[in-house]
Design a protein around this motif. Structure first.
Motif, mmCIF file in Angstrom:
data_model
loop_
_atom_site.group_PDB
_atom_site.id
_atom_site.type_symbol
_atom_site.label_atom_id
_atom_site.label_comp_id
_atom_site.label_asym_id
_atom_site.label_seq_id
_atom_site.Cartn_x
_atom_site.Cartn_y
_atom_site.Cartn_z
ATOM 1 N N ILE A 99 12.303 52.545 -53.719
ATOM 2 C CA ILE A 99 12.506 53.667 -52.801
ATOM 3 C C ILE A 99 12.559 54.948 -53.618
ATOM 4 N N TYR A 100 11.676 55.883 -53.269
ATOM 5 C CA TYR A 100 11.564 57.162 -53.956
ATOM 6 C C TYR A 100 11.980 58.274 -53.003
ATOM 7 N N SER A 101 12.369 59.388 -53.592
ATOM 8 C CA SER A 101 12.578 60.606 -52.801
ATOM 9 C C SER A 101 11.816 61.734 -53.472
ATOM 10 N N SER A 102 11.479 62.764 -52.692
ATOM 11 C CA SER A 102 10.690 63.866 -53.232
ATOM 12 C C SER A 102 11.168 65.176 -52.632
ATOM 13 N N ARG A 103 11.387 66.168 -53.501
ATOM 14 C CA ARG A 103 11.819 67.488 -53.051
ATOM 15 C C ARG A 103 10.918 68.543 -53.693
ATOM 16 N N LEU A 104 10.389 69.442 -52.897
ATOM 17 C CA LEU A 104 9.590 70.551 -53.412
ATOM 18 C C LEU A 104 8.467 70.042 -54.319
ATOM 19 N N ASN A 105 8.293 70.670 -55.502
ATOM 20 C CA ASN A 105 7.254 70.190 -56.416
ATOM 21 C C ASN A 105 7.688 70.430 -57.851
ATOM 22 N N ALA A 106 7.262 69.549 -58.729
ATOM 23 C CA ALA A 106 7.588 69.631 -60.151
ATOM 24 C C ALA A 106 6.344 70.056 -60.925
ATOM 25 N N ARG A 107 6.075 71.380 -60.917
ATOM 26 C CA ARG A 107 4.953 71.963 -61.669
ATOM 27 C C ARG A 107 3.620 71.340 -61.268
ATOM 28 N N LYS A 108 3.400 71.199 -59.977
ATOM 29 C CA LYS A 108 2.177 70.558 -59.478
ATOM 30 C C LYS A 108 1.091 71.569 -59.091
ATOM 31 N N PHE A 109 1.317 72.861 -59.289
ATOM 32 C CA PHE A 109 0.298 73.836 -58.900
ATOM 33 C C PHE A 109 -1.029 73.622 -59.636
ATOM 34 N N PRO A 110 -1.039 73.384 -60.954
ATOM 35 C CA PRO A 110 -2.326 73.135 -61.617
ATOM 36 C C PRO A 110 -3.040 71.908 -61.082
ATOM 37 N N VAL A 111 -2.270 70.904 -60.678
ATOM 38 C CA VAL A 111 -2.861 69.671 -60.126
ATOM 39 C C VAL A 111 -3.621 69.991 -58.844
ATOM 40 N N VAL A 112 -2.982 70.724 -57.935
ATOM 41 C CA VAL A 112 -3.601 71.026 -56.641
ATOM 42 C C VAL A 112 -4.765 71.992 -56.803
ATOM 43 N N ILE A 113 -4.630 72.970 -57.683
ATOM 44 C CA ILE A 113 -5.754 73.880 -57.928
ATOM 45 C C ILE A 113 -6.969 73.093 -58.414
ATOM 46 N N ASP A 114 -6.739 72.108 -59.267
ATOM 47 C CA ASP A 114 -7.834 71.244 -59.729
ATOM 48 C C ASP A 114 -8.432 70.456 -58.569
ATOM 49 N N TRP A 115 -7.590 69.917 -57.688
ATOM 50 C CA TRP A 115 -8.087 69.204 -56.503
ATOM 51 C C TRP A 115 -8.983 70.117 -55.681
ATOM 52 N N MET A 116 -8.549 71.364 -55.499
ATOM 53 C CA MET A 116 -9.333 72.298 -54.681
ATOM 54 C C MET A 116 -10.649 72.651 -55.357
ATOM 55 N N GLU A 117 -10.616 72.875 -56.658
ATOM 56 C CA GLU A 117 -11.857 73.189 -57.373
ATOM 57 C C GLU A 117 -12.876 72.057 -57.241
ATOM 58 N N LYS A 118 -12.377 70.825 -57.243
ATOM 59 C CA LYS A 118 -13.259 69.662 -57.150
ATOM 60 C C LYS A 118 -13.566 69.274 -55.707
ATOM 61 N N LYS A 119 -12.993 70.024 -54.758
ATOM 62 C CA LYS A 119 -13.207 69.801 -53.319
ATOM 63 C C LYS A 119 -12.791 68.385 -52.898
ATOM 64 N N LEU A 120 -11.702 67.916 -53.477
ATOM 65 C CA LEU A 120 -11.156 66.610 -53.109
ATOM 66 C C LEU A 120 -10.292 66.685 -51.859
#
Length: 340
Positions: free
Chosen positions: A279-300
């Motif tokens: 069982i995991y929990s998740s709050r906000l984000n842990a320095r994930k902005f570069p990850v998502v920007i990469d996803w967007m650049e690759k149109k994933l």
């Protein structure tokens, strides 16, 4: 400058304020677009115990750097940036183990400190992430919502052969759905909600099977098909969900909680240990902005599929009203502050 301020619960004003100057290590961003989130509504309605009033709300925002403070060498005027609202100390135990999102002195823009529902905002330079020219403005403002999904998936390491089930077809459930399908190529993702229009939106965002669990019991439907989810994401956060998730999960399955309820959940430990569930929990984000920007650049991922409404910032009351009440048609609401 004009700023959207919650003076106290249920009292919103558009206030004239001085344009702030960036301090050392900061940049000033001229805001172009901002997104409305449930936490903005909660602060407005007095349901966020962490908020202090008066407060400029808004933690999903994008704009252009128009001033740079002393000591900032990696940012420059005119850069398009999206802003990570998570400000952490970098020294405490959570920060040392890669979880700045639960820093012991955590500050969140728009909650503990004035946010981005304003014509200008001053933010730490390290929290302003440069957006490549290939990513349009409307996608850039959606980086922060997708970092929530990136935080979840980064913890549970989805596999192509997972059978994933998402409770809730709101913005957080749908960003996670897009990540599972577009980034991790999970072959089977099931989405559960009680609003048919939201389930239709989930189908348009790639869900393989949608279920209205207000009309039929979820456990029976899954059992009839011999399905035991290996990955369950609770993006609805009703207190009854966790016990059901434990019951329907596959042995060795993973369950992740994306939010919280103030009401207790009733659990039987044997259901967890008998299957050795994680069982995991998740709050906000842990320095994930570069990850998502990469996803967007690759149109994933496809942010435009989630944007349903646009308003000028002067219409913020109407925009929040739509966000709160039109659950059948509304997903992501954007406010425009300045044109390019």
């Amino acid at each position: 400058m004009k700023s959207i301020v919650i003076q106290q619960p249920n009292e919103l004003v558009i206030e004239e304020r001085e344009i702030p100057a960036p301090g050392a290590g900061e940049v000033r961003v001229r805001i172009t677009l901002a997104g409305i989130c449930g936490s903005d509504s909660h602060i407005y309605r007095g349901h966020n115990p962490f908020a202090k009033y008066p407060r400029v709300i808004g933690h999903e925002f994008f704009g252009v750097i128009d001033a740079v403070g002393d000591g900032v060498t990696d940012k420059s005027l005119g850069q398009r940036v999206c802003v990570d609202p998570v400000i952490s100390c970098g020294r405490c135990y959570p920060c040392s183990v890669g979880k700045p999102n639960v820093c012991t002195s955590l500050v969140v823009l728009g909650v503990h400190r004035d946010g981005g529902f304003s014509e200008y905002a001053v933010v730490p330079a390290g929290n302003a992430w440069v957006v490549p020219a290939s990513i349009p403005d409307e996608h850039a403002v959606m980086v922060e919502p997708f970092t929530i999904a990136a935080n979840v998936t980064g913890q549970v390491n989805p596999r192509e052969d997972d059978i994933a089930l998402i409770y809730g077809a709101g913005p957080m459930g749908l960003t996670t759905l897009q990540a599972l399908k577009g980034v991790y190529r999970v072959k089977q993702v099931i989405v559960v909600d009680r609003i048919d229009e939201r389930l239709a939106l989930a189908e348009r965002n790639g869900a393989d099977w949608v279920i209205n669990n207000g009309e039929q019991p979820l456990a029976g439907l899954l059992e009839a098909r011999g399905i035991k989810p290996t990955l369950i994401v609770d993006a609805a956060c009703h207190p009854a969900i966790l016990s059901e998730a434990i019951a329907i999960a596959s042995p060795a399955g993973r369950i992740v909680l994306m939010g919280f309820s103030t009401e207790p959940s009733s659990l039987v430990q044997q259901g967890i240990t008998g299957k050795e569930l994680s069982i995991y929990s998740s709050r906000l984000n842990a320095r994930k902005f570069p990850v998502v920007i990469d996803w967007m650049e690759k149109k994933l991922i496809h942010p435009q599929r989630l944007i349903t409404h646009h308003f000028e910032y002067q219409q913020v009351r109407e925009a929040i009203e739509v966000f709160e009440k039109d659950q059948k048609r509304c997903c992501k609401v954007l406010l425009t502050f300045t044109e390019k």
